[in-house]
Design a protein around this motif. Structure first.
Motif, PDB file in Angstrom:
ATOM      1  N   VAL A   1      -2.904  18.998 -44.053  1.00 18.41           N
ATOM      2  CA  VAL A   1      -1.768  18.134 -44.389  1.00 18.41           C
ATOM      3  C   VAL A   1      -0.492  18.964 -44.500  1.00 18.41           C
ATOM      4  CG1 VAL A   1      -0.783  16.619 -46.143  1.00 18.41           C
ATOM      5  CG2 VAL A   1      -3.210  16.430 -45.549  1.00 18.41           C
ATOM      6  N   VAL A   2      -0.612  20.126 -45.163  1.00 22.82           N
ATOM      7  CA  VAL A   2       0.567  20.953 -45.431  1.00 22.82           C
ATOM      8  C   VAL A   2       1.080  21.647 -44.174  1.00 22.82           C
ATOM      9  CG1 VAL A   2       1.418  22.960 -46.719  1.00 22.82           C
ATOM     10  CG2 VAL A   2      -0.117  21.327 -47.825  1.00 22.82           C
ATOM     11  N   PHE A   3       0.179  22.256 -43.394  1.00 20.13           N
ATOM     12  CA  PHE A   3       0.609  23.104 -42.280  1.00 20.13           C
ATOM     13  C   PHE A   3       0.569  22.413 -40.914  1.00 20.13           C
ATOM     14  CE2 PHE A   3      -0.797  26.208 -45.480  1.00 20.13           C
ATOM     15  CZ  PHE A   3       0.332  27.006 -45.554  1.00 20.13           C
ATOM     16  N   LEU A   4      -0.320  21.434 -40.740  1.00 23.21           N
ATOM     17  CA  LEU A   4      -0.458  20.787 -39.431  1.00 23.21           C
ATOM     18  C   LEU A   4       0.078  19.367 -39.415  1.00 23.21           C
ATOM     19  CD1 LEU A   4      -4.075  21.979 -38.487  1.00 23.21           C
ATOM     20  CD2 LEU A   4      -1.882  23.051 -37.902  1.00 23.21           C
ATOM     21  N   GLY A   5       0.399  18.829 -40.589  1.00 29.00           N
ATOM     22  CA  GLY A   5       0.921  17.468 -40.659  1.00 29.00           C
ATOM     23  C   GLY A   5      -0.112  16.408 -40.361  1.00 29.00           C
ATOM     24  N   GLU A   6      -1.396  16.727 -40.514  1.00 28.06           N
ATOM     25  CA  GLU A   6      -2.443  15.734 -40.263  1.00 28.06           C
ATOM     26  C   GLU A   6      -2.432  14.675 -41.359  1.00 28.06           C
ATOM     27  OE1 GLU A   6      -6.375  17.098 -39.544  1.00 28.06           O
ATOM     28  OE2 GLU A   6      -5.808  18.480 -37.941  1.00 28.06           O
ATOM     29  N   ALA A   7      -2.668  13.434 -40.959  1.00 29.80           N
ATOM     30  CA  ALA A   7      -2.774  12.340 -41.927  1.00 29.80           C
ATOM     31  C   ALA A   7      -4.228  12.214 -42.364  1.00 29.80           C
ATOM     32  CB  ALA A   7      -2.295  11.035 -41.295  1.00 29.80           C
ATOM     33  N   ILE A   8      -4.448  12.195 -43.654  1.00 29.46           N
ATOM     34  CA  ILE A   8      -5.805  12.111 -44.202  1.00 29.46           C
ATOM     35  C   ILE A   8      -6.024  10.716 -44.780  1.00 29.46           C
ATOM     36  CG2 ILE A   8      -7.446  13.081 -45.839  1.00 29.46           C
ATOM     37  CD1 ILE A   8      -6.609  14.966 -43.578  1.00 29.46           C
ATOM     38  N   ALA A   9      -7.053  10.025 -44.278  1.00 29.81           N
ATOM     39  CA  ALA A   9      -7.369   8.677 -44.748  1.00 29.81           C
ATOM     40  C   ALA A   9      -8.282   8.730 -45.968  1.00 29.81           C
ATOM     41  CB  ALA A   9      -8.049   7.887 -43.631  1.00 29.81           C
ATOM     42  N   PRO A  10      -8.268   7.685 -46.806  1.00 28.48           N
ATOM     43  CA  PRO A  10      -9.134   7.670 -47.988  1.00 28.48           C
ATOM     44  C   PRO A  10     -10.619   7.850 -47.657  1.00 28.48           C
ATOM     45  CG  PRO A  10      -7.474   5.950 -48.169  1.00 28.48           C
ATOM     46  CD  PRO A  10      -7.351   6.521 -46.788  1.00 28.48           C
ATOM     47  N   TYR A  11     -11.076   7.288 -46.516  1.00 27.69           N
ATOM     48  CA  TYR A  11     -12.498   7.419 -46.190  1.00 27.69           C
ATOM     49  C   TYR A  11     -12.875   8.882 -45.929  1.00 27.69           C
ATOM     50  CZ  TYR A  11     -11.711   8.097 -41.153  1.00 27.69           C
ATOM     51  OH  TYR A  11     -11.347   8.597 -39.933  1.00 27.69           O
ATOM     52  N   GLN A  12     -11.907   9.684 -45.426  1.00 26.79           N
ATOM     53  CA  GLN A  12     -12.179  11.093 -45.188  1.00 26.79           C
ATOM     54  C   GLN A  12     -12.340  11.846 -46.505  1.00 26.79           C
ATOM     55  OE1 GLN A  12      -8.635  11.489 -42.579  1.00 26.79           O
ATOM     56  NE2 GLN A  12     -10.011  12.557 -41.161  1.00 26.79           N
ATOM     57  N   VAL A  13     -11.495  11.523 -47.477  1.00 28.99           N
ATOM     58  CA  VAL A  13     -11.594  12.162 -48.795  1.00 28.99           C
ATOM     59  C   VAL A  13     -12.939  11.836 -49.436  1.00 28.99           C
ATOM     60  CG1 VAL A  13     -10.583  12.305 -51.097  1.00 28.99           C
ATOM     61  CG2 VAL A  13      -9.089  12.084 -49.103  1.00 28.99           C
ATOM     62  N   GLY A  14     -13.316  10.548 -49.358  1.00 29.53           N
ATOM     63  CA  GLY A  14     -14.603  10.149 -49.930  1.00 29.53           C
ATOM     64  C   GLY A  14     -15.771  10.826 -49.244  1.00 29.53           C
ATOM     65  N   ALA A  15     -15.706  10.937 -47.913  1.00 25.94           N
ATOM     66  CA  ALA A  15     -16.792  11.574 -47.161  1.00 25.94           C
ATOM     67  C   ALA A  15     -16.921  13.039 -47.526  1.00 25.94           C
ATOM     68  CB  ALA A  15     -16.550  11.418 -45.661  1.00 25.94           C
ATOM     69  N   VAL A  16     -15.798  13.725 -47.663  1.00 26.81           N
ATOM     70  CA  VAL A  16     -15.826  15.138 -48.053  1.00 26.81           C
ATOM     71  C   VAL A  16     -16.480  15.305 -49.416  1.00 26.81           C
ATOM     72  CG1 VAL A  16     -14.400  17.096 -48.748  1.00 26.81           C
ATOM     73  CG2 VAL A  16     -13.868  15.867 -46.657  1.00 26.81           C
TER      74      VAL A  16
END
Length: 311
Positions: free
Chosen positions: A273-288
């Motif tokens: 998010v900080v260096f590449l500007g990728e958008a992180i979805a809530p489902y990704q956070v939960g999966a991690v």
């Protein structure tokens, strides 16, 4: 063999966690003109360069490891074939590592790559006939379901399964094959961590160089400071992670070290998010979160089984 120092082993493993978290970010920051295959080759070249000094320094000491060791002919032949296979497998996995991080995204690929324990369970059963407990299999099933959910972008629909996520899953699949081979074969010889690392990256360089010569010979000429700078940085970080991990295993169990490094995809997610500007979805956070907890649980179940076997 030096006396184990658990605190030192934990410090080494924590260092590996940080390095693992940064590696996908470095890979996706490479020069745009360098392909995944070209980058994999050049970072492996740099790994070999960084691994050479420690390898040569050890040869000047009293403990020369496998160099000069008296081995019978059968052991030498088996070790040679295992070593060759290790170089090919790790070379291929490095290429797929770079490619999957580019195509699947740093966050998703990091989670897929962290599923190494699943693949280890599979190969230990296939190659070594080591059975797992019902609890271990249940935790593994949770991991598989979570990965499927992540691979379908949180839809559960098979049609939404990303092929690049599957490519990312192939990386720990290949790692597990090579690590089982190393543990069962090279573990019987007096090889040192520095020697394992140097031989691994050296043979991988030869393999990737041969593939590159056939498919992308122009990549050999990519010598610009920007292209080589990112490749050198990735090679240095990858080399340090490898050799520090091997030294960590001298002080703590592999399972314990693995549980310490388990949260590295979460670090990669933040860095993406900080260096590449990728958008992180809530489902990704939960999966991690589920993957990290499941790996910790799998580690605990394995340790509990080991304690019962010893009692």
């Amino acid at each position: 063999m030096p006396k184990p120092h658990p605190a030192r082993g934990v410090a080494y493993a924590l260092t590996c966690l940080v390095l693992l978290g940064f590696m996908p970010i470095i890979s996706n920051s490479r020069a745009a003109e360098m392909s995944a295959l070209g980058f994999a080759f050049w970072l492996t070249v740099w790994e070999t360069i960084f691994a050479l000094p420690l390898f040569l320094w050890e040869l000047r000491g009293p403990d020369r490891g496998i160099i000069g060791a008296r081995l019978d002919r059968r052991t030498k032949t088996r070790t040679a074939w295992v070593t060759l296979g290790m170089g090919v497998v790790f070379g291929l996995s490095t290429w797929l590592y770079v490619l999957s991080i580019e195509k699947a995204g740093a966050a998703n690929a990091a989670v897929a790559i962290q599923t190494y324990p699943i693949h280890t369970i599979f190969w230990e059963y296939v190659l070594l006939r080591r059975r797992k407990t019902a609890l271990e299999l249940a935790i593994t099933a949770v991991l598989v379901a979570t990965l499927y959910y992540l691979g379908t972008s949180g839809t559960w629909r098979l049609s939404g399964l990303s092929p690049w996520f599957l490519v990312a899953l192939s990386v720990p699949f290949l790692w597990a094959i090579a690590h089982v081979m190393i543990k069962e074969e090279l573990g019987r010889t007096p090889i040192t961590p520095a020697q394992v690392t140097f031989i691994r990256v050296g043979l991988s360089t030869v393999f990737l160089g041969a593939v590159l010569a056939v498919s992308e010979p122009a990549a050999f000429a990519m010598l610009s400071p920007k292209a080589q700078g990112w490749a050198a940085l990735m090679g240095l970080v990858y080399y340090l992670e490898l050799v520090i991990w091997f030294y960590a295993m001298r002080h703590i169990d592999v399972s314990f070290g693995g549980s310490i490094t388990a949260p590295w995809p979460a670090l990669t997610m933040v860095l993406a998010v900080v260096f590449l500007g990728e958008a992180i979805a809530p489902y990704q956070v939960g999966a991690v979160a589920v993957v990290i907890v499941a790996i910790w649980a799998l580690t605990w179940a394995g340790l509990a089984k080991a304690r019962r076997a010893m009692s």
